[in-house]
Design a protein around this motif. Structure first.
Motif, PDB file in Angstrom:
ATOM      1  N   GLN A 153       0.588  -1.274  -0.093  1.00  0.00           N
ATOM      2  CA  GLN A 153      -0.014   0.098  -0.022  1.00  0.00           C
ATOM      3  C   GLN A 153       0.897   1.288   0.124  1.00  0.00           C
ATOM      4  OE1 GLN A 153      -2.719  -0.239   3.537  1.00  0.00           O
ATOM      5  NE2 GLN A 153      -3.916  -1.900   2.463  1.00  0.00           N
ATOM      6  N   LEU A 172      -4.602   2.398  -6.953  1.00  0.00           N
ATOM      7  CA  LEU A 172      -5.345   1.618  -6.086  1.00  0.00           C
ATOM      8  C   LEU A 172      -5.829   2.073  -4.745  1.00  0.00           C
ATOM      9  CD1 LEU A 172      -2.855  -1.704  -6.592  1.00  0.00           C
ATOM     10  CD2 LEU A 172      -5.330  -1.242  -7.418  1.00  0.00           C
ATOM     11  N   TRP A 222      -0.183  -8.340 -10.356  1.00  0.00           N
ATOM     12  CA  TRP A 222      -0.446  -7.803  -8.973  1.00  0.00           C
ATOM     13  C   TRP A 222      -1.329  -6.482  -9.015  1.00  0.00           C
ATOM     14  CZ3 TRP A 222       0.806  -3.005  -6.854  1.00  0.00           C
ATOM     15  CH2 TRP A 222       0.501  -2.755  -5.512  1.00  0.00           C
ATOM     16  N   TYR A 278      -4.812  -7.366 -11.186  1.00  0.00           N
ATOM     17  CA  TYR A 278      -5.748  -8.307 -10.496  1.00  0.00           C
ATOM     18  C   TYR A 278      -6.565  -7.375  -9.213  1.00  0.00           C
ATOM     19  CZ  TYR A 278      -7.648 -11.728  -7.232  1.00  0.00           C
ATOM     20  OH  TYR A 278      -8.463 -12.322  -6.291  1.00  0.00           O
ATOM     21  N   ASN A 279      -5.758  -6.702  -8.526  1.00  0.00           N
ATOM     22  CA  ASN A 279      -6.149  -5.766  -7.343  1.00  0.00           C
ATOM     23  C   ASN A 279      -7.022  -4.743  -7.776  1.00  0.00           C
ATOM     24  OD1 ASN A 279      -5.164  -6.548  -4.713  1.00  0.00           O
ATOM     25  ND2 ASN A 279      -3.351  -6.914  -5.900  1.00  0.00           N
ATOM     26  N   ASN A 331     -11.128  -4.740  -7.082  1.00  0.00           N
ATOM     27  CA  ASN A 331     -11.737  -3.668  -6.141  1.00  0.00           C
ATOM     28  C   ASN A 331     -12.657  -2.519  -7.024  1.00  0.00           C
ATOM     29  OD1 ASN A 331     -10.679  -3.712  -3.498  1.00  0.00           O
ATOM     30  ND2 ASN A 331      -8.735  -4.259  -4.628  1.00  0.00           N
TER      31      ASN A 331
END
Length: 279
Positions: A87, A125, A264, A267-268, A272
């Motif tokens: 994050q 993200l 990574w 996909y995230n 979301n």
């Protein structure tokens, strides 16, 4: 007899450097990167960093033109440090951007190893997780997609390989049998059988093209296939190291796989976005 590439003094027969000079250079270089990283992390002041690096470079045989490279490398390591937990919070992003602005670093310099892109992706993200529509992507030119009015473009991938999983049936254990001649031109086949069927699942490369991720859909455009998939029609997502796969809500739907090169992030991102409500 050549000279040492570090100190410039004679290095000896068939030698390019003194081992002690090479060690001194490497230790100095690592120290320069560490100091730049500490500054980018906000652990030390930026206003005296260049002087510190210049003094270190003189002592450790590091050419002065590599000082800026050390600053960039330190920033890259700071990004990696902040992303170790997966994050990037607002304060961390602000520290990295402040460092960029202070030293006048360009996106070209920072993205030679893809680290600037990783920074932006992490910020995208975070926006999505906070329920915000990301506004961090700038597209030059026209995209080959007909976006709807109630959706916003979030990210675009180029040269994406699109695959479909297909089932192929084949027979094993088949035998031709034995042909016995009964009369001229007439044969009787004994023991011939077709075998038993087995099914094999294969990943088939269908096309290569552009993939667009919006707040409502996944778009793909290639030379062979072009389509739009609403998140509401996706039953499940599958993560891969270099992309992601989906299964749609239809009895005849085949698993679809997109190879973007960055599993990574994508996909995230799609998971979301599918869970969120971005009206």
């Amino acid at each position: 007899m050549g000279d040492c590439i570090y100190c410039g003094r004679p290095a000896g027969l068939l030698r390019k450097f003194h081992p002690e000079c090479k060690e001194r250079y490497e230790n100095t270089w690592n120290t320069m990167i560490y100091k730049a990283k500490s500054s980018a992390l906000g652990l030390s002041q930026m206003d005296n960093l260049e002087n510190e690096l210049r003094n270190l470079a003189k002592q450790g045989y590091v050419p002065e033109h590599k000082i800026r490279e050390a600053i960039v490398s330190g920033w890259e390591e700071a990004v990696q440090h902040f992303l170790e937990d997966g994050q990037l919070d607002k304060q961390e992003e602000e520290k990295l951007l402040k460092f960029i602005q202070y030293f006048g670093l360009s996106q070209y310099e920072l993205d030679k190893n893809g680290m600037y892109t990783r920074l932006v992706q992490a910020a995208v993200l975070r926006d999505v997780l906070e329920g915000k529509v990301p506004q961090r992507l700038t597209v030059a030119g026209t995209l080959p997609f007909n976006f709807q009015k109630n959706e916003s473009l979030v990210w675009v991938f180029k040269s994406v390989k699109y695959y479909e999983q297909r089932t192929r049936r084949e027979y094993v254990g088949a035998s031709q049998g034995v042909s016995i001649r009964i009369a001229r031109g007439v044969y009787y086949r004994v023991g011939g059988f077709k075998g038993y069927p087995i099914e094999k699942v294969e990943k088939v490369h269908v096309d290569t093209g552009m993939l667009a991720i919006t707040t409502k859909h996944i778009y793909f455009h290639g030379s062979v296939k072009s389509f739009r998939i609403p998140y509401s029609k996706i039953v499940s997502f599958t993560p891969y190291s270099d992309g992601f796969g989906i299964n749609k809500d239809a009895a005849s739907a085949k698993p679809q796989i997109f190879e973007t090169g960055d599993g990574w992030f994508v996909y995230n991102l799609v998971v979301n976005l599918a869970r969120g409500d971005f009206n």
